[in-house]
Design a protein around this motif. Structure first.
Motif, PDB file in Angstrom:
ATOM      1  N   VAL A  52      70.328 -12.988   6.601  1.00 52.75           N
ATOM      2  CA  VAL A  52      69.408 -12.340   5.671  1.00 52.75           C
ATOM      3  C   VAL A  52      68.270 -11.682   6.461  1.00 52.75           C
ATOM      4  O   VAL A  52      67.574 -12.351   7.226  1.00 52.75           O
ATOM      5  CB  VAL A  52      68.804 -13.363   4.685  1.00 52.75           C
ATOM      6  N   VAL A  53      68.118 -10.378   6.290  1.00 51.17           N
ATOM      7  CA  VAL A  53      66.993  -9.653   6.881  1.00 51.17           C
ATOM      8  C   VAL A  53      65.899  -9.561   5.830  1.00 51.17           C
ATOM      9  O   VAL A  53      66.169  -9.237   4.661  1.00 51.17           O
ATOM     10  CB  VAL A  53      67.409  -8.242   7.330  1.00 51.17           C
ATOM     11  N   VAL A  54      64.662  -9.857   6.228  1.00 51.96           N
ATOM     12  CA  VAL A  54      63.551  -9.849   5.281  1.00 51.96           C
ATOM     13  C   VAL A  54      62.523  -8.824   5.735  1.00 51.96           C
ATOM     14  O   VAL A  54      62.084  -8.828   6.890  1.00 51.96           O
ATOM     15  CB  VAL A  54      62.899 -11.244   5.183  1.00 51.96           C
ATOM     16  N   GLN A  55      62.147  -7.946   4.819  1.00 52.21           N
ATOM     17  CA  GLN A  55      61.277  -6.822   5.146  1.00 52.21           C
ATOM     18  C   GLN A  55      60.094  -6.780   4.179  1.00 52.21           C
ATOM     19  O   GLN A  55      60.234  -7.084   2.988  1.00 52.21           O
ATOM     20  CB  GLN A  55      62.084  -5.514   5.049  1.00 52.21           C
ATOM     21  N   ASP A  56      58.922  -6.415   4.697  1.00 55.64           N
ATOM     22  CA  ASP A  56      57.731  -6.275   3.861  1.00 55.64           C
ATOM     23  C   ASP A  56      57.914  -5.079   2.934  1.00 55.64           C
ATOM     24  O   ASP A  56      58.198  -3.968   3.379  1.00 55.64           O
ATOM     25  CB  ASP A  56      56.493  -6.086   4.742  1.00 55.64           C
ATOM     26  N   SER A  57      57.756  -5.292   1.638  1.00 55.85           N
ATOM     27  CA  SER A  57      58.015  -4.235   0.660  1.00 55.85           C
ATOM     28  C   SER A  57      56.990  -3.106   0.729  1.00 55.85           C
ATOM     29  O   SER A  57      57.270  -1.983   0.309  1.00 55.85           O
ATOM     30  CB  SER A  57      58.038  -4.813  -0.758  1.00 55.85           C
ATOM     31  N   GLU A  58      55.794  -3.391   1.277  1.00 54.56           N
ATOM     32  CA  GLU A  58      54.752  -2.372   1.338  1.00 54.56           C
ATOM     33  C   GLU A  58      54.736  -1.643   2.675  1.00 54.56           C
ATOM     34  O   GLU A  58      54.743  -0.411   2.723  1.00 54.56           O
ATOM     35  CB  GLU A  58      53.386  -3.005   1.051  1.00 54.56           C
TER      36      GLU A  58
END
Length: 203
Positions: A14-20
């Motif tokens: 799972v890659v997690v990225q800042d939505s902003e």
């Protein structure tokens, strides 16, 4: 996204990225249970390979990740989550777990005052008084005194057996969290501990 699109064969990356900011925060792993808990609660849950169980991100630190969007790759065997990050994503206190190659590992602006522990104590107390669905803290309280004591003992052993700074820090954080749960179960506050330490300092 329907569940039948996913291929859970053990753990899924799972890659997690800042939505902003679009900054990549971390790479983690999910099993099917972690995925379902994440989708049900709107908060990121991962499968901890070291603990061999599902954990909510920020369950101890408060640095939760609120899910804003989720995407699946072309082979249906990895996920990209867009999240709103509260606090640091990395256990070293930095926003992201990633850095440029050759850049030294430097801990972020971690608050070493009692404030962090007081915030955690307050969160644990709220969960004790108002149980939350899919909450590990709630599960601990419901498991009873003996199991909580057992968990504190297990975390203490893992802390003293840990090797290397990063692992010792990680395990000690787990120990402090479980110890705070035990104190809350016994209706003991951190201020009681501080008072006792203050008395000893005067001796």
């Amino acid at each position: 996204m329907s569940d039948y699109d996913l291929k859970f064969e053990g753990l899924m990356p799972v890659v997690v990225q800042d939505s902003e900011t679009k900054e990549v925060l971390t790479l983690a792993y999910m099993d099917e249970e972690a995925y379902r808990k994440s989708m049900e609660t709107g908060l990121m849950h991962y499968y901890s390979r070291s603990k061999q169980r599902v954990r909510m991100k920020g369950e101890a630190s408060g640095n939760i990740q609120e899910i804003k969007d989720v995407m699946i790759d072309c082979d249906n065997d990895s996920l990209l989550f867009m999240v709103k990050q509260k606090g640091a994503a990395c256990h070293l206190g930095t926003k992201s777990c990633f850095r440029e190659i050759g850049t030294p590992v430097v801990a972020g602006n971690i608050n070493y005052s009692l404030e962090v522990l007081l915030e955690l104590e307050s969160l644990i107390a709220k969960t004790k008084n108002t149980p939350r669905k899919n909450s590990y803290t709630t599960e601990l309280f419901e498991s009873g005194e003996e199991n909580i004591k057992k968990k504190v003992g297990e975390e203490a052993v893992e802390s003293i057996l840990a090797q290397g700074k990063d692992r010792i820090v990680y395990e000690t954080a787990d120990l402090l969290y479980h110890l705070l749960v035990f104190l809350s179960y016994e209706n003991i506050k951190l201020s009681d501990i501080m008072d006792e330490l203050s008395k000893r300092r005067k001796n």
